[in-house]
Design an enzyme around this catalytic site. Sequence first.
Site, short mmCIF file in Angstrom:
data_model
loop_
_atom_site.label_atom_id
_atom_site.label_comp_id
_atom_site.label_asym_id
_atom_site.label_seq_id
_atom_site.Cartn_x
_atom_site.Cartn_y
_atom_site.Cartn_z
NE ARG A 54 0.15 0.89 3.62
CZ ARG A 54 0.82 2.45 3.84
NH1 ARG A 54 2.18 1.25 3.96
NH2 ARG A 54 0.67 3.27 3.82
N GLY A 55 -0.14 2.41 -0.36
CA GLY A 55 0.53 3.66 -0.22
C GLY A 55 1.36 3.64 -1.61
CB ALA A 56 0.50 7.15 -3.68
NE ARG A 95 -5.82 1.19 -2.10
CZ ARG A 95 -5.65 1.58 -1.05
NH1 ARG A 95 -4.39 1.39 -0.78
NH2 ARG A 95 -5.87 2.61 -0.33
CD GLN A 208 -3.30 2.80 6.85
OE1 GLN A 208 -3.93 2.88 7.53
NE2 GLN A 208 -3.98 2.56 5.12
CG ASP A 249 -2.90 8.84 -1.21
OD1 ASP A 249 -2.54 8.88 0.00
OD2 ASP A 249 -2.20 7.29 -1.18
CG ASN A 259 -2.27 12.19 2.72
OD1 ASN A 259 -1.58 10.84 2.11
ND2 ASN A 259 -2.49 11.63 3.96
CE LYS A 260 -5.24 5.92 3.90
NZ LYS A 260 -5.69 4.61 2.67
O1 MRU Z 1 -5.01 3.30 1.80
P1 MRU Z 1 -2.96 3.41 1.43
O2 MRU Z 1 -2.10 3.11 3.44
O3 MRU Z 1 -2.68 2.36 0.53
O4 MRU Z 1 -2.67 4.80 2.23
C1 MRU Z 1 -1.81 5.93 1.35
C2 MRU Z 1 -1.56 6.51 1.91
O5 MRU Z 1 -0.28 5.06 2.30
C3 MRU Z 1 -1.46 7.39 2.46
O6 MRU Z 1 -2.24 8.09 2.29
C4 MRU Z 1 -0.05 8.05 2.46
O7 MRU Z 1 0.22 9.26 3.38
C5 MRU Z 1 0.34 9.09 1.36
S1 MRU Z 1 1.38 7.90 0.37
C6 MRU Z 1 3.24 8.40 0.42
#
Ligand code: MRU
Length: 371
Positions: A54-56, A95, A208, A249, A259-260
């Site tokens: 996970r994570g962009a 996703r 996370q 993201d 972002n999250k």
């Molecule tokens: O849903 P996830 O865990 O894939 O979340 C995305 C992220 O990791 C965050 O939003 C993050 O801060 C940005 S990606 C470096």
Amino acid sequence: MKVNGIHYETIWLKPGDNSVVQVIDQRYLPFKFIIADLITAEDVFLSIKNMQVRGAPLIGATAAMGLYLALLECKENDNPDTILDEKALYLLSSRPTAINLAHAVNKVFQNVKMVKELDDKIKVARETALDIINQEKDSSLNIGRYGLPLIERLSVANKGKPVNILTHCNAGWLACIDYGTATAPIYMAHDSGIDIHVWVDETRPRNQGSKLTAWELQQHGVPCTIITDNAGGHLMQHGLVDMVMVGCDRLSLNGDAANKIGTYLKALAADDNNIPFYVAVPSSSIDWSISDGLTEIPIEERDENEIRFIQGIRNGQLEELLIADTSSKITNYAFDVTPARLIAGLITEKGICKPEKNSILELFPEKTQMT
Ligand code: MRU
């Protein structure tokens, strides 16, 4: 970054067997360190969808490897171009919010289409995916270099007292390939001897922050404290936060940052308390085609059971515990959009800029034709 003293990145080709992609299965962290083998495009799709990775930036890199594995799977009578078309769409559907996914899949797709023979296509797909991995690594390093002076200045202003940085979710090396985005300046500041401390939002529903960010900061020796998602505003009111630094993201050209979920509320609280709110964003997370984040960025809605149950460990076994009435209605938005007006600056691999179209394009003039 290091895990128990050994250097790891988040994705690599299995040593001695280029047909296997290996990743850290993030669903088990911080309790178990498990390496997963991805052998097919379907493995890759599921690893992204189920948040094994996970994570962009990591989502993009893994999807790129997915197209490479799809080509390796081609049978004698298959038309590789048809397989490529199908699997690109399939991986793109894993996703919706992180734009890195589309950037990476499109890059591999276009490069592979330029060569004819299956063997060449496989080679080009592998090399492009490895390039994407290396570029993400470089971007994180450069975000660290550009972000470091912001922390240095706060340290001077604090006369050597610890600089308190609040972060949300995990924009660390686990979300990227190495170093992280929001964490890269933090790791560099710590390594250069600056006294820093990180407030880590636990980041419900998947935690996370408490499971990943706190773990990776601790592995590197960075002092940090986990807080509930609702605590940040209180800490800011009491002078306990010097800066907020988050990842991204998808960034729209007007500087709105997805972002999250929960990030926007931190930006509001930071604004109310005159605390700078920075977004660390590599160009791979910029969507050059959209100009209004609030209306144009698709927000992922995830399974309601992520909220209905909480996951933890008991007697060495991962367990899920029901924490709401089974008949309660639940909605699970995974991201929100922080408007540009609440962002002090974007830390990119090319430098820091204002969250607005002209400033972004000054750093990335070669992207002007994509806007
Ligand atoms: O849903 P996830 O865990 O894939 O979340 C995305 C992220 O990791 C965050 O939003 C993050 O801060 C940005 S990606 C470096």
